[in-house]
Design a protein around this motif. Sequence first.
Motif, PDB file in Angstrom:
ATOM      1  N   PHE A  37       0.580  -1.827   5.045  1.00 25.63           N
ATOM      2  CA  PHE A  37      -0.619  -2.249   4.329  1.00 25.63           C
ATOM      3  C   PHE A  37      -1.352  -3.287   5.182  1.00 25.63           C
ATOM      4  O   PHE A  37      -0.876  -3.700   6.222  1.00 25.63           O
ATOM      5  N   THR A  92       3.592  -7.338   6.853  1.00 26.25           N
ATOM      6  CA  THR A  92       2.583  -6.706   6.008  1.00 26.25           C
ATOM      7  C   THR A  92       2.942  -5.278   5.637  1.00 26.25           C
ATOM      8  O   THR A  92       2.219  -4.652   4.879  1.00 26.25           O
ATOM      9  N   THR A 135      -5.555   2.946   3.348  1.00 32.35           N
ATOM     10  CA  THR A 135      -4.732   2.454   4.433  1.00 32.35           C
ATOM     11  C   THR A 135      -3.765   3.544   4.866  1.00 32.35           C
ATOM     12  O   THR A 135      -3.577   4.539   4.177  1.00 32.35           O
ATOM     13  N   MET A 149      -1.056   4.216   2.218  1.00 37.25           N
ATOM     14  CA  MET A 149      -1.469   5.060   1.100  1.00 37.25           C
ATOM     15  C   MET A 149      -1.510   6.527   1.498  1.00 37.25           C
ATOM     16  O   MET A 149      -1.130   7.399   0.736  1.00 37.25           O
ATOM     17  N   PHE A 171       4.335  -3.338  -3.721  1.00 31.79           N
ATOM     18  CA  PHE A 171       4.939  -2.017  -3.577  1.00 31.79           C
ATOM     19  C   PHE A 171       6.455  -2.114  -3.709  1.00 31.79           C
ATOM     20  O   PHE A 171       7.081  -1.355  -4.451  1.00 31.79           O
ATOM     21  N   SER A 176       4.633 -13.546  -0.084  1.00 34.11           N
ATOM     22  CA  SER A 176       3.692 -13.184  -1.138  1.00 34.11           C
ATOM     23  C   SER A 176       4.153 -13.823  -2.446  1.00 34.11           C
ATOM     24  O   SER A 176       5.202 -13.485  -2.976  1.00 34.11           O
ATOM     25  N   THR A 203       0.670  -8.938   0.367  1.00 36.21           N
ATOM     26  CA  THR A 203       0.722  -8.688  -1.070  1.00 36.21           C
ATOM     27  C   THR A 203       0.894  -7.207  -1.365  1.00 36.21           C
ATOM     28  O   THR A 203       1.636  -6.838  -2.265  1.00 36.21           O
ATOM     29  N   GLY A 204       0.250  -6.351  -0.601  1.00 32.28           N
ATOM     30  CA  GLY A 204       0.415  -4.910  -0.804  1.00 32.28           C
ATOM     31  C   GLY A 204       1.857  -4.484  -0.628  1.00 32.28           C
ATOM     32  O   GLY A 204       2.409  -3.735  -1.430  1.00 32.28           O
TER      33      GLY A 204
END
Length: 192
Positions: free
Chosen positions: A118, A115, A1, A4, A127, A166, A122-123
């Motif tokens: 990501f 979000t 992504t 990242m 994080f 999340s 959840t990402g």
Amino acid sequence: TTGMLGIAILVAIYIVTRGWQIKVIKITSLSLFVILFSGFWLFDQLFYSVLVWHDWIEGISLVLLFFIFSQQNFDKERLKQYYFICSLAGVCMGFWGIFQYAGIANVYYAEMPVTGSFENPTGLAIFLSALFPASLFFTGEQGKWGKIWGYLACLLIAFVILISNSRTGILSMILICILYFFRNVPFRWNGI
């Protein structure tokens, strides 16, 4: 992504700015692990799977980061600098989440309001949960500005985790807060 890739670029910048401090290469258990892991990873990439260029950048930069960390001694000041970098990364990603919630930045997953960079909330929440203890560290500092930074960073990160909806991130944050409370609040047991 994209998140990242951004992290990999930040890691590469950190390696460039801190790599010159290594004068002699030390053989530590972490450096041996990094070398062994790098060998297996490179073998796998050359013979079994093919990664796109940005995955190569991410993998190589993370291996280099672990190698740089294996060569450094972390005294209290250096550890504080590392925690500040982690806390700052959490605050930056927290603002990204707030911008998404306010409709200023694009959301990458249509059903969720937050979000980060990501694909799903959840990402972002994991994080931020991973970086949350770095901000909690500053709440216990002696200086006024360190405490202010710690509390503001913790509030921002906690707020973004909550608005991300999340469940894993919220549960992680609650567990981190419970552990922090039991570790840092003195108890006096009377009559038990």
